[in-house]
Write an enzyme that holds these catalytic residues in place. Structure first.
Site, short mmCIF file in Angstrom:
data_model
loop_
_atom_site.label_atom_id
_atom_site.label_comp_id
_atom_site.label_asym_id
_atom_site.label_seq_id
_atom_site.Cartn_x
_atom_site.Cartn_y
_atom_site.Cartn_z
N SER B 153 0.84 -1.19 0.00
CA SER B 153 0.00 0.00 0.00
C SER B 153 0.88 1.25 0.00
O SER B 153 1.74 1.38 -0.87
CB SER B 153 -0.92 -0.05 1.23
OG SER B 153 -1.95 0.88 1.12
N ASP B 319 -8.87 -6.48 -4.14
CA ASP B 319 -8.41 -5.14 -3.74
C ASP B 319 -8.98 -4.11 -4.71
O ASP B 319 -8.59 -4.06 -5.86
CB ASP B 319 -6.87 -5.11 -3.77
CG ASP B 319 -6.30 -3.77 -3.31
OD1 ASP B 319 -7.08 -2.81 -3.08
OD2 ASP B 319 -5.07 -3.68 -3.16
N HIS B 352 -8.10 -5.09 0.12
CA HIS B 352 -6.80 -4.43 0.14
C HIS B 352 -5.90 -4.88 1.29
O HIS B 352 -4.68 -4.98 1.15
CB HIS B 352 -7.02 -2.92 0.21
CG HIS B 352 -5.76 -2.13 0.29
ND1 HIS B 352 -4.83 -2.13 -0.72
CD2 HIS B 352 -5.25 -1.35 1.28
CE1 HIS B 352 -3.80 -1.35 -0.37
NE2 HIS B 352 -4.04 -0.87 0.83
N ASP B 353 -6.50 -5.14 2.44
CA ASP B 353 -5.72 -5.50 3.63
C ASP B 353 -5.07 -6.87 3.55
O ASP B 353 -4.36 -7.27 4.48
CB ASP B 353 -6.61 -5.45 4.87
CG ASP B 353 -6.43 -4.15 5.64
OD1 ASP B 353 -5.60 -3.32 5.21
OD2 ASP B 353 -7.09 -3.97 6.67
#
Lengths: 382, 382
Positions: B153, B319, B352-353
């Site tokens: 990220s 994501d 995303h995580d």
């Protein structure tokens, strides 16, 4: 797109009735609904189409109140003389939802019992309650059966609720970019929007009427909503990384990017036209929406089949708020119960809001779907 | 997953230097970076790996400060003895970013010139500035060339900035769930989060230190962020429409759904550990990030090839903040310049995580990638 003119001289009307028993079990009233109609109801009252608006829409679905009005109603591209929902042929009704703030009774309305605006003493209403109120209006207009009920997003939930509550009053149903069960993601966005409002000190637990309004919270809530109506692709095409009226970064917290400026503008504009409490109530109604939680939901499908109700379900490839699989879920349930359903996933980059944008594809589909709904098909049991 | 124990006795250390010239052209200093190291630097200082944290992370990448600590550092699943980034083999460095609030100089730090916290007098820093500061630390530790720079990220943006700014100081780079160009959608979410903060009257234009903090605005900002770290699918699996400790709807504005409760909890927890101004600055740095805006960006690719820098780029199917196509854009640019790049899109529902969650797949990939980076390959020009 062929641009056809809209009707000039549309009137906002009001219908007041004593009230209704809500899903939460309590009785609430009196209720006023603001509504507009376009076209003419035929003698046997078989050409009425109810259009249900989305989250922050209103009864002004198409046309102009007068020459002075710069922009027509929110779905003028679809509704009007010679348009897909042809007002030369159909009698189109659109009413502002219960809980709204565009003329229908909502939290900003004055409670006759106290002489003060309801604020949070307004009951938490559901989509079913909104539809119960619309039903009263449709009856008032002398209509036993609607040629069609049509709506996108929250409007689509109302369409499904119409089918659930009044299966014999609906000849056909058009559900656009919607869902039968509000997802965790959609609830999450709504909850953050609500938190943005209630976190604004000016919200004052909903008692801000006549004082200064929670405009910053409401503006942030709207910005959140706006992101969910667009898509990654549409934002890339529309804004990309374009800067707002400058050549380089500001290196401060002013607006750098056009997308920031657009969102701030949307937030600021919304504050002028919408009531913060209404947004709380309407998003809550959306979150509560889940057709599958009703025990008699399967029985209703049998009634819909008995009534030969026809369905058109449309989704958009880039809609990530109510993605295609959620429309497919609706279609699956209908098909499993041998209902007549057409489904189309439209390839579109513009995200959830696609159903509000000009589209020959959607217009053509709705037009021919409506033409294929026979007024004699199926039994009505009004 | 094999659960391996983490290191106990990790220390938070501080490195202060006179300052640096920022991308905005001004000089800013003094700067302190909080950092932690794990493992031992080998005699020829060739086994150092820099891990770059994401938006709200810190220097505490792995292990425990002491027995008392209940949870290890944020990437303990990946970093430690015998783990993918093996501290028996590598010397791992992680520092809190410039502009942060976990020990490094940021808007909440005291400006030595005034004796007051910087607040908004802190300069708007960029990802490149964060990396320039890290570079000073790496030099201070006597390291001429890093075995690898790794981050997900916002950490991935730092990795790319390292390659851009110091191509001859990097032997390999691992970019997870990231982008070379912050998209309009990602900017939009950040802007709404910032607006939530600055709309909180307690924010007081950033001068809230020593007074009450803009906790409601910060909490809403975090809730927005949290939605973007998850996915439709993960939220459906994790929460669905499950109610929070009750059998039916509340018909009020209390928490009904577990997803609401989860988000409120995340918001509330965040307020205790994070500075609102830091969130403004760090999101702004992310929004400014766009490698393609540098005119000499293509020249740097030549240098990276000269230096035989190896790349591993990883994206996740679910994501939607930095979708796979953005990782592919990075890969395309690298491949077009004949750089050695491995790319993998990992099938994962968790959004995303994902890079922060246990994954044998990612661990295996990083482990073998690092083993394949030869300390002698390519010329270093430290």
């Amino acid at each position: 797109m062929t641009e056809l003119p809209g009707i000039v001289g549309v009137e906002k009307k009001f219908f007041t009735f004593e009230g209704l028993t809500l899903e939460n079990g309590s009785f609430f009233g009196p209720v006023t609904l603001a509504y507009e109609t376009l076209g003419t109801l035929n003698p046997d009252k078989s050409n009425a189409i109810l259009v249900c608006h989305a989250l922050t829409g209103d009864s002004h679905v198409a046309g102009y109140y007068g020459e002075y009005e710069k922009k027509p109603g929110w779905w003028d591209i679809m509704v009007g003389p010679g348009k897909a929902i042809d007002t030369n042929r159909y009698y189109v009704i659109c009413s502002n939802i219960l809980g709204g703030c565009m003329g229908s009774t909502g939290p900003s309305s004055v409670d006759p019992a106290t002489g003060e605006p309801y604020g949070l003493t307004f009951p938490v209403v559901t989509i079913m309650d909104m539809v119960s109120a619309q039903h009263r209006l449709v009856r008032e207009l002398g209509i036993d059966r609607l040629h069609s009920v049509i709506g996108g997003s929250l409007g689509g939930m109302q369409v499904l609720s119409w089918c659930y509550q009044y299966p014999f009053m609906v000849r056909s149903a058009v559900v656009l970019a919607s869902t039968m069960r509000h997802s965790a993601l959609a609830i999450a966005f709504n909850e953050v929007a609500r938190q943005a409002i209630v976190s604004d000190p000016k919200w004052s637990k909903g008692h801000y009427y006549g004082k200064s309004t929670p405009s910053t919270g409401l503006s942030v809530a709207r910005m959140i909503g706006h992101i969910t109506y667009l898509s990654d692709e549409s934002m890339r095409q529309k804004f990309g990384r374009k800067l707002q009226g400058k050549d380089d970064f500001s290196f401060d917290f002013e607006t750098d990017f056009q997308v920031e400026s657009y969102l701030r503008h949307q937030g600021a504009k919304f504050v002028d036209r919408f009531d913060a409490n209404s947004l709380l109530y309407i998003t809550k109604a959306a979150d509560y929406f889940d057709l599958t939680r009703y025990n008699d939901y399967e029985d209703v499908l049998v009634k819909l089949r008995e009534a030969s109700v026809k369905f058109l379900v449309v989704s958009y490839t880039s809609d990530w708020l109510y993605p295609t699989y959620q429309s497919r879920d609706i279609v699956k349930v209908l098909k499993r119960n041998s209902l007549d359903v057409s489904f189309c996933e439209i390839e579109a980059d513009c995200g959830h809001d696609a159903f509000l944008l000009p589209s020959d594809r959607l217009a053509g589909m709705i037009c021919s779907f409506l033409a294929g709904v026979h007024t004699v098909s199926g039994k009505g049991r009004p």
